[in-house]
Design an enzyme around this catalytic site. Structure first.
Site, PDB file in Angstrom:
ATOM      1  CE  LYS A  61     -16.419  16.986 -22.100  1.00  0.00           C
ATOM      2  NZ  LYS A  61     -15.579  15.676 -21.864  1.00  0.00           N
ATOM      3  CD  GLU A 101     -16.551  13.364 -25.055  1.00  0.00           C
ATOM      4  OE1 GLU A 101     -15.693  12.394 -25.403  1.00  0.00           O
ATOM      5  OE2 GLU A 101     -16.785  13.697 -23.466  1.00  0.00           O
ATOM      6  CG  ASP A 110     -13.897   7.856 -25.122  1.00  0.00           C
ATOM      7  OD1 ASP A 110     -14.918   8.824 -24.606  1.00  0.00           O
ATOM      8  OD2 ASP A 110     -14.074   7.623 -24.087  1.00  0.00           O
ATOM      9  CE  LYS A 161     -15.264   8.125 -21.220  1.00  0.00           C
ATOM     10  NZ  LYS A 161     -14.008   8.157 -21.157  1.00  0.00           N
ATOM     11  CG  ASP A 169     -17.505  10.622 -22.821  1.00  0.00           C
ATOM     12  OD1 ASP A 169     -17.936  10.253 -23.863  1.00  0.00           O
ATOM     13  OD2 ASP A 169     -16.735  11.189 -22.464  1.00  0.00           O
ATOM     14  NE  ARG A 196      -9.867  16.090 -27.883  1.00  0.00           N
ATOM     15  CZ  ARG A 196      -8.458  15.205 -27.068  1.00  0.00           C
ATOM     16  NH1 ARG A 196      -7.559  15.732 -28.119  1.00  0.00           N
ATOM     17  NH2 ARG A 196      -8.203  15.081 -26.197  1.00  0.00           N
TER      18      ARG A 196
HETATM   19  N1  BES Z   1     -14.865  12.482 -20.567  1.00  0.00           N
HETATM   20  C1  BES Z   1     -13.451  12.038 -21.315  1.00  0.00           C
HETATM   21  C2  BES Z   1     -12.004  12.388 -20.321  1.00  0.00           C
HETATM   22  C3  BES Z   1     -12.075  11.554 -18.707  1.00  0.00           C
HETATM   23  C4  BES Z   1     -11.922  10.606 -18.551  1.00  0.00           C
HETATM   24  C5  BES Z   1     -12.662  12.693 -17.406  1.00  0.00           C
HETATM   25  C6  BES Z   1     -11.766   9.776 -17.295  1.00  0.00           C
HETATM   26  C7  BES Z   1     -11.923  12.027 -16.225  1.00  0.00           C
HETATM   27  C8  BES Z   1     -12.390  10.469 -16.315  1.00  0.00           C
HETATM   28  C9  BES Z   1     -12.956  12.816 -22.111  1.00  0.00           C
HETATM   29  O1  BES Z   1     -14.269  12.751 -23.120  1.00  0.00           O
HETATM   30  C10 BES Z   1     -12.631  11.566 -22.845  1.00  0.00           C
HETATM   31  O2  BES Z   1     -12.847  10.216 -22.990  1.00  0.00           O
HETATM   32  N2  BES Z   1     -11.565  11.307 -23.315  1.00  0.00           N
HETATM   33  C11 BES Z   1     -10.239  10.439 -23.732  1.00  0.00           C
HETATM   34  C12 BES Z   1      -9.274  11.115 -24.962  1.00  0.00           C
HETATM   35  C13 BES Z   1      -8.294  10.351 -25.295  1.00  0.00           C
HETATM   36  C14 BES Z   1      -9.729   9.866 -27.090  1.00  0.00           C
HETATM   37  C15 BES Z   1      -7.305  10.715 -26.417  1.00  0.00           C
HETATM   38  C16 BES Z   1      -9.181   9.921 -22.826  1.00  0.00           C
HETATM   39  O3  BES Z   1      -8.905  10.980 -22.209  1.00  0.00           O
HETATM   40  O4  BES Z   1      -9.237   8.832 -22.358  1.00  0.00           O
HETATM   41 ZN    ZN Z   2     -15.525  13.827 -22.305  1.00  0.00          ZN
HETATM   42 MN    MN Z   3     -14.902  10.644 -24.284  1.00  0.00          MN
END
Ligand code: BES
Ligand code: ZN
Ligand code: MN
Length: 497
Positions: free
Chosen positions: A266, A350, A348, A278, A271, A352
Site C-alpha cells: 500500500k 482507501e 478513509d 481525518k 492519507d 483496501r
Molecule cells: N491509513 C489508515 C489506517 C491507520 C490509521 C494507520 C491510523 C495508522 C494509524 C487507513 O487508511 C484508515 O484510515 N483506516 C480507517 C478505516 C475505517 C474508516 C474503517 C481507520 O482505521 O480508521
Molecule cells: Zn490509509
Molecule cells: Mn485512510
C-alpha cells in the site's frame, strides 16, 4: 558499518572498547574471567565494592592494563538467566548508548558471552548487527545544520574458529536486511510534499538500475483506466498528484519460469481521509501510509544484496488520498478490476480500495504466493499495539511460514481469524459489498474485504499500521518493519529448494 569476525584471543585484538557481559551474583563468563585475570582482579573487585551487580543494562567502565590491547573495557550487566530477544536488544542498546559517550568508534564483542533463549550464534549475530545498524540510523536530510551524531563505524565479533563461517553468513544477511530497512525508513520519513507517487516511481527505477535481474514498469492513470482499476482510481481522483502503479520483477531463480512470490505494498503517500476527512491531531503521520510500498522497495534492496535464487514480483500501489471537488463521495459506487462493485461508505477506508485492484492485477504473474503489506487499519493498533503486525490469509501453510519467519527475525506477527461470519459485515444494499464493516473487528473486516479479491492463489495480508513507524514525540520515525520478517521468509524459501 563494518563487521569483522576474528578467532584470535579477544585480549590480543586492538579496539577502542571491549564490551564484556557481566552476569548477576558475581558469576563470570569465560571472557570476564580472562579480563579479571589480566586486570589483576579488577572485575571481582568492582563487584565486591558494589560498583556493578550485573543487572541487565547496568554498565561500568574499566581502564585496561598493558596486557590487553583494547583501550578500555566496558562491563555491561546481562542478568542471571538466558535473555529474551527483547532483553538482548536492550543489552546491545545499553552498550551502544555508552559507546556513544566514549572516545573511539569501534568495539569488540565476544559473541558467546551471552546466552539468548532459542538463539544460536547465527541468530545472536543477526540481532546484534540489526540492532547496531538501527541505532546508527539517522535521518537528517532536511536539517540545515547536521548534528555531529555518533556512528559506530566498526564492530569486531570474536568467536571460536568453528563458528566463523556461520557468523560471517549471519553478518552478510543482517547487513542486507539493514540496508533494506534503511531504504524503507528513508522513503517513509520523507515528507509527502516530496515523496509522492511519481517520486516513488523514480526510486523504483533507480533501484532497478542497480541490478540486471530487475525489471521495472510504471503504469500511469491512462494504463490503469485501460485495465479497469476503478477502485484504485477512485482513491486517486481527489488529489492533484497523479497515481502510479509500479511493478518490479526480480528474476533470480535458476528456472526462469519458476512461479514468483508477489509482494504488494500500500503506497498512499498521504492519507488525509478524503471527504471522510481525518481529524487534525497527528495527521502528519499519514505520510507513513506508504510504508507497505516502501517495504517492498526495501526488500528489493535486500534481494539485490543477497542475490537470492528466487523470483519475486513487487507491486506498489501509489496514490494520494485527498478531499476536493473531484474526490469520491461517501455513497459512491465503483467497479473494481475484478468486476465486483463497491459502495464507498467511508473514503478513509482507501487502502483496501487500492489493494483490491492490485490483488486482481497480481493474477497475471501466476504467483506461488501473494503477500500484501499495508498500514491498513487503526483498529490493528488497538488490537495488537506496536509489537506485532496483524496477519491473515487464506492458506494456513503460508500464514504459518510467515509466523515462523517473524519469530526467527524478532519481527513478530500475530494471526487474526478470517471466519466467514465476518463477511456479513461488508454487505451493502446497493453494491456487491461496502468498503467498511462497522466498528467491530475493523482489522478483520478489512482482511475479509481483501480476501474477496484473492481467491485464485495462496494469499496473506500483513496489517503493519502499528509496527511500521513509531508514533509521536522525538522518537517519531519509520522502523523498517516488516523487512526482517519478509527477508527471513524469502530466505526460508531458498533454503527449502
Ligand atoms: N491509513 C489508515 C489506517 C491507520 C490509521 C494507520 C491510523 C495508522 C494509524 C487507513 O487508511 C484508515 O484510515 N483506516 C480507517 C478505516 C475505517 C474508516 C474503517 C481507520 O482505521 O480508521
Ligand atoms: Zn490509509
Ligand atoms: Mn485512510
Amino acid at each position: 558499518m563494518q563487521f569483522n569476525v576474528k578467532n584470535n584471543r579477544p585480549d590480543t585484538i586492538k579496539t577502542a572498547t571491549w564490551v564484556v557481559a557481566i552476569g548477576k551474583h558475581g558469576k563470570l563468563t569465560d571472557t570476564a574471567e580472562l579480563v579479571d585475570k589480566l586486570t589483576l582482579g579488577a572485575i571481582k573487585n568492582a563487584i565486591k565494592l558494589g560498583d556493578i551487580k550485573g543487572e541487565l543494562g547496568q554498565t561500568l567502565l574499566l581502564q585496561t592494563q598493558q596486557k590487553i590491547k583494547a583501550d578500555r573495557i566496558l562491563l555491561v550487566g546481562c542478568g542471571d538467566k538466558a535473555l529474551s530477544d527483547a532483553q538482548y536488544r536492550k543489552w546491545l542498546s545499553s552498550s551502544f548508548n555508552i559507546l556513544k559517550q566514549l572516545g573511539g568508534v569501534d568495539a569488540l564483542f565476544v559473541i558467546d558471552d551471552i546466552e539468548v533463549a532459542n538463539r544460536d550464534v547465527y541468530g545472536k549475530t543477526k540481532l546484534l548487527v540489526e540492532t547496531f545498524e538501527a541505532n546508527n540510523y539517522l535521518f537528517d536530510e532536511y536539517k540545515s545544520s547536521k548534528a555531529e551524531a555518533y556512528r559506530l563505524a566498526k564492530v569486531t565479533i570474536s568467536c571460536n574458529k568453528i563458528l566463523t563461517k556461520q557468523i560471517a553468513e549471519a553478518v552478510k544477511e543482517a547487513q542486507a536486511i539493514a540496508l533494506g530497512m534503511a531504504l524503507t525508513k528513508d522513503l517513509a520519513n520523507t515528507p509527502a510534499n516530496i515523496c509522492n507517487p511519481i517520486y516513488m516511481a523514480r526510486q523504483a527505477e533507480a533501484l532497478a538500475k542497480l541490478d540486471k535481474k530487475i525489471k521495472v514498469e510504471v503504469l500511469d492513470e491512462k494504463k490503469m483506466k485501460a485495465l479497469k482499476m476503478g477502485a484504485f482510481l477512485a482513491v486517486a481522483q481527489g488529489s492533484e498528484q497523479n497515481p502510479r502503479l509500479i511493478v518490479l520483477q526480480y528474476n533470480g531463480a535458476k528456472k526462469k519460469s519458476e512461479q514468483p512470490i508477489v509482494l504488494i505494498g500500500k503506497g498512499i503517500t498521504f492519507d488525509s481521509g478524503g471527504i471522510s476527512l481525518k481529524t487534525g491531531a497527528g495527521m502528519d503521520e499519514m505520510k507513513y501510509d506508504m510504508c507497505g510500498a516502501a517495504t517492498v522497495l526495501g526488500i528489493f534492496k535486500t534481494l539485490i544484496e543477497l542475490q537470492l535464487p528466487i523470483n519475486v514480483v513487487g507491486i506498489l500501489a501509489c496514490a494520494e488520498n485527498m478531499p476536493s471537488g473531484h474526490a469520491t463521495r461517501p455513497g459512491d459506487i465503483v467497479r473494481t478490476m475484478s468486476g465486483q462493485t463497491v459502495e464507498i461508505l467511508n473514503t478513509d477506508a482507501e487502502g483496501r480500495l487500492v489493494l483490491c485492484d492490485m490483488l486482481t492485477y497480481a493474477e497475471r504473474f501466476k504467483p506461488s504466493a501473494v503477500i500484501d503489506l499495508a498500514t491498513l487499519t487503526g483498529a490493528c493498533i488497538v488490537a495488537l499495539g506496536t509489537k506485532a503486525s496483524g496477519l491473515m490469509g487464506n492458506d494456513q501453510t503460508l500464514v504459518d511460514a510467515l509466523l515462523v519467519a517473524g519469530k526467527k527475525a524478532d519481527d513478530r506477527a500475530w494471526q487474526l481469524p478470517l471466519f466467514d461470519e465476518y463477511q456479513e459485515q461488508l454487505e451493502s444494499p446497493f453494491a456487491d459489498m461496502a468498503n467498511i464493516g462497522g466498528p467491530k473487528a475493523g482489522t478483520i473486516t478489512a482482511g475479509c474485504f481483501l480476501a474477496r479479491f484473492a481467491k485464485s492463489y495462496s494469499w496473506a495480508h500483513l496489517d503493519i499500521a502499528g509496527t511500521a513507524w513509531v508514533s509521536g514525540g522525538k522518537e517519531k520515525g519509520a522502523t523498517g518493519r516488516p523487512i526482517p520478517l519478509l527477508a527471513e521468509y524469502l530466505l526460508s524459501n531458498v533454503k527449502k529448494i
